[in-house]
Design a protein around this motif. Structure first.
Motif, PDB file in Angstrom:
ATOM      1  N   LEU A 162       4.548  -5.899  -6.243  1.00 16.97           N
ATOM      2  CA  LEU A 162       5.022  -4.593  -6.707  1.00 16.97           C
ATOM      3  C   LEU A 162       5.767  -4.704  -8.031  1.00 16.97           C
ATOM      4  N   ASP A 163       6.442  -5.820  -8.253  1.00 16.51           N
ATOM      5  CA  ASP A 163       7.124  -6.017  -9.538  1.00 16.51           C
ATOM      6  C   ASP A 163       6.117  -6.128 -10.679  1.00 16.51           C
ATOM      7  N   VAL A 164       4.982  -6.777 -10.447  1.00 16.94           N
ATOM      8  CA  VAL A 164       3.941  -6.844 -11.473  1.00 16.94           C
ATOM      9  C   VAL A 164       3.390  -5.444 -11.753  1.00 16.94           C
ATOM     10  N   VAL A 165       3.147  -4.680 -10.686  1.00 21.75           N
ATOM     11  CA  VAL A 165       2.664  -3.302 -10.861  1.00 21.75           C
ATOM     12  C   VAL A 165       3.687  -2.483 -11.638  1.00 21.75           C
TER      13      VAL A 165
ATOM     14  N   SER B  44       0.813  -1.229   0.000  1.00 17.01           N
ATOM     15  CA  SER B  44       0.000   0.000   0.000  1.00 17.01           C
ATOM     16  C   SER B  44       0.842   1.273   0.000  1.00 17.01           C
ATOM     17  N   LYS B  45       2.116   1.143   0.258  1.00 13.17           N
ATOM     18  CA  LYS B  45       2.990   2.325   0.202  1.00 13.17           C
ATOM     19  C   LYS B  45       3.226   2.772  -1.233  1.00 13.17           C
ATOM     20  N   ASN B  46       2.878   1.901  -2.190  1.00 11.48           N
ATOM     21  CA  ASN B  46       3.147   2.213  -3.594  1.00 11.48           C
ATOM     22  C   ASN B  46       1.923   2.210  -4.489  1.00 11.48           C
ATOM     23  N   THR B  47       0.838   1.605  -4.051  1.00 11.70           N
ATOM     24  CA  THR B  47      -0.361   1.565  -4.894  1.00 11.70           C
ATOM     25  C   THR B  47      -1.596   1.263  -4.043  1.00 11.70           C
TER      26      THR B  47
END
Length: 409
Positions: free
Chosen positions: A398-401, A108-111
């Motif tokens: 996060l890598d997929v995002v 959640s810190k990134n998306t």
């Protein structure tokens, strides 16, 4: 003489009747006390059970993140972060959104990240109706919940264990909404054709057996026996039963009616609880040991056979069935098996792990843009519950995002 004999017999009869009456009077008093005590004990247990159950439900309602009502059914939804892409975390069999705590906090810190509790699990109240929880019904609920909170596009679906089937079916039904996927040591519908031991994740009871389990579970909760068994499974009670014969008799009686069920719950809490953030420990205990959650677990487990047969009929395990959507398959360490870091000395069974590895490899070719990561030392549950392993799960998401952000529009 005859009259005297009759008189003597009469006196003997009267004496005998008097003796019986005296015996009845002497016994009746203690029996009345014992009976009253037994009734009071039963009443006390029922009252205690009702109060404890009400207290648990009250705490769970208080812990709820955001309750939304969809078609008359309430769901607890936890939404964090912001971003172009929405990550949807779908918990495995009988689990709640609490299992994603470490992962959701990091991602959640990134998306934007959404997790939710299925009916009867976590902070969501039970759903009335049939007990069957087949994968298509779960996906219907999932889609309605996401639509209700405005999550209708650019979804990255993340499934753990049996919920991997939910994610793949959701993508099959609503392909325009799903842009990426992460499968965390997920189940494979091919398991229905394979014998893999006695784990809850790969043995599938019949509908009749499941209904009988649910009836028995309801009885144990309504009578307070389940709560008594939970107490009897505690270390202090076990130690005391060795010293006090009365407690040992109670323990043996509870063993006869199924104390093993309470033992399993206590063992699960003991195994997972210490790895959770302290802020959610009590919530985890409450949502693990309550009638609704245990019934939901039994229902979901009992529905796996039909879910896997349903999925097998759709033939969704074909290579590249997900097209070019980014996919990362995160798998446990086969040398540590399902236990991983949740068990200090966990070791994987070679035969079973070889089969699990084959299922994981099958899922790793479902996309033209796929990758598989085997996390050393990690187990099935530790990929979520142990922060060290949850880091790897969060990184895969996060890598997929990141791949989506960097891909041509």
């Amino acid at each position: 003489a005859s009259a005297g004999s009759a008189e003597t017999s009469t006196r003997h009869a009267m004496s005998s009747n008097s003796d019986v009456s005296d015996l009845v009077r002497r016994v009746a008093g203690p029996l009345a006390v014992v009976g009253a005590g037994a009734l009071a004990a039963v009443g006390g247990i029922l009252a205690w059970n009702a109060l404890e159950n009400a207290a648990v439900q009250k705490r769970l309602r208080k812990c709820a993140n955001k309750m939304i009502k969809v078609d008359g059914v309430e769901f607890n939804v936890k939404e964090q972060g912001q971003g172009e892409y929405t990550v949807v975390l779908d918990a495995g069999l009988g689990m709640s959104s609490a299992c994603w705590t470490w992962v959701q906090e990091k991602v959640s810190k990134n998306t934007r990240v959404i997790s939710f509790d299925r009916p009867g699990l976590g902070c969501s109240p039970p759903k009335p109706g049939p007990w069957l929880r087949r994968v298509d019904g779960i996906v219907d609920d999932m889609h309605r919940v996401l639509s209700a909170i405005g999550a209708k596009e650019k979804l990255v679906l993340v499934g753990h264990s049996c919920s991997g089937m939910d994610c793949r079916l959701f993508c099959h039904r609503f392909p325009d909404q799903v842009v990426g996927m992460v499968l965390v040591d997920t189940a494979h519908e091919g398991q229905i054709k394979q014998a893999q031991g006695s784990s809850i994740y790969n043995t599938y009871p019949s509908a009749e057996a499941t209904q009988e389990k649910l009836r028995r579970l309801s009885y144990l909760w309504k009578t307070g026996l389940m709560r008594m068994m939970f107490v009897a499974s505690s270390p202090w009670f076990r130690d005391a039963s060795f010293r006090l014969p009365f407690l040992n008799l109670i323990k043996r009686a509870l063993d006869a009616v199924g104390r093993a069920a309470a033992d399993q719950v206590r063992s699960q809490i003991k195994m997972i609880g210490p790895h959770l953030p302290k802020s959610i420990y009590q919530r985890y205990v409450d949502e693990t040991f309550n009638h609704h959650a245990m019934a939901a677990m039994v229902s979901e487990h009992g529905s796996q056979r039909e879910s896997m047969e349903f999925m097998s009929g759709l033939d969704l395990m074909k290579p590249a069935v997900l097209g070019s959507r980014p996919l990362i398959v995160v798998s446990r360490d086969p040398f540590r098996g399902a236990g991983g870091r949740l068990y200090p000395n966990a070791k994987g069974d070679p035969g079973r792990e070889a089969m699990h590895e084959a299922f994981q490899r099958d899922q790793a070719v479902l996309s033209l843009k796929s990758e598989r990561r085997v996390i050393g030392g990690a187990g099935h549950g530790s990929l979520l519950f142990v922060e060290q392993d949850a880091e790897h799960t969060a990184k895969a998401i996060l890598d997929v995002v990141r791949m989506l952000k960097n891909s041509p529009k």
